[in-house]
Write a protein that holds these residues in place. Sequence first.
Motif, short mmCIF file in Angstrom:
data_model
loop_
_atom_site.label_atom_id
_atom_site.label_comp_id
_atom_site.label_asym_id
_atom_site.label_seq_id
_atom_site.Cartn_x
_atom_site.Cartn_y
_atom_site.Cartn_z
N PRO A 188 15.26 12.33 -7.29
CA PRO A 188 16.10 11.20 -6.83
C PRO A 188 15.63 10.94 -5.41
N VAL A 189 15.23 11.92 -4.44
CA VAL A 189 14.68 11.53 -3.19
C VAL A 189 13.56 10.73 -3.32
N VAL A 190 12.60 11.14 -4.08
CA VAL A 190 11.35 10.11 -3.82
C VAL A 190 11.52 8.95 -4.53
N LEU A 191 12.46 8.67 -5.51
CA LEU A 191 12.87 7.39 -5.92
C LEU A 191 13.67 6.59 -5.02
N ASP A 192 14.60 7.25 -4.16
CA ASP A 192 15.14 6.48 -3.13
C ASP A 192 14.34 6.05 -2.25
N ILE A 193 13.47 6.89 -1.73
CA ILE A 193 12.28 6.71 -0.74
C ILE A 193 11.27 5.35 -1.34
N CYS B 293 0.82 -1.25 0.03
CA CYS B 293 -0.15 0.06 0.16
C CYS B 293 0.77 1.20 0.01
N LEU B 294 1.89 1.03 0.58
CA LEU B 294 2.90 2.23 0.87
C LEU B 294 3.52 2.60 -0.59
N ASP B 295 4.01 1.66 -1.25
CA ASP B 295 4.48 1.62 -2.66
C ASP B 295 3.75 2.24 -3.43
N THR C 233 4.45 5.58 -5.62
CA THR C 233 4.15 5.50 -7.17
C THR C 233 3.35 6.26 -7.76
N SER C 234 2.10 6.46 -7.27
CA SER C 234 1.32 7.57 -7.74
C SER C 234 1.81 8.91 -7.31
N PHE C 235 2.36 9.31 -6.47
CA PHE C 235 2.99 10.48 -6.42
C PHE C 235 4.01 10.67 -7.37
#
Length: 304
Positions: free
Chosen positions: A259-264, A242-244, A248-250
């Motif tokens: 890069p920050v969102v991708l790392d998270i 659910c978190l993923d 991914t939607s964001f």
Amino acid sequence: MSSLKHVYYFQAGIGVLTNAFLFLFHIFTIYWDHRPKPTDVATCHLAFVHIVMLFTVLDILSANMFMSLNFPNDLKCKALLYIFRVMRGLSICTTSLLSIIQVITISPSTFCLSRFKYKLTSHVIHAFCYFWSLSLFSNSNMIIYTVAHSNMTNILNVSKYCSLSSMDPIIMELYFILTLSQNVFFVGIMLLSSAYMVIFLSSHQKRSEYLHSINTSPRTSPATRATQTVLWLVSLFVIMYCLDIIITSFLTMLWKYDPVVLDIQRLVGSVYATISPLVLISSDRRITGILQNVIDIALILKSS
């Protein structure tokens, strides 16, 4: 390198090591046991899937190893993202299969699925063939639409090196419906199986309390321990899944490389692959017994 990348590399390293240990243990168990348990086969498959999945998302794998092989950039991206999506789909399928196996194992003979109990290992192998075919086909769009970074405007960046090019809206909707229905189906199986196992544990607890009331020392049965382990795995998977989806939607709404969102996203996406082997190892008395013997021998050698 950002601190998030350091955390991810540490997390992925632990995940690869623990999954490799779990995979090798169950390989030897299956080899020496002429009638392996279906849970051993499924756990071995899950560990293998997680090893490959963790390796495909490591930047060092995509940046250095593939460059040394002189593969075209598009081919590197297609291979990495396709393998990752296939392994991710197999992780969902195998976790749901583990929950079904446990339900069949603990169910009485009157249960509708109990007829599969005596040939469960062969059914598990057949299920793997179906899962691989489904995952390979349902993620085939990654081969067509994954490209290396370019100056195109209608692309969605999914990593530092790779992007998804624009596709026909009808094809995109078809793949989206296929992927969504597949994931909803397997997650639904996990939730239904979990509900059944919770009912089983509740009734077992009542019986244990009754035994305790007549001064009999109750002990946790292997079936109860295995059921609790599968419940932990399913709960962890559903939460991380659910978190993923939220992240991914964001990322899709941003429609740019962040890069920050991708790392998270990498951290969240690999939590289940890292923690699940630890849960399986700690709950398997065969493995904990071996580890305890190794520790005892090490202490004896150190004292002598």
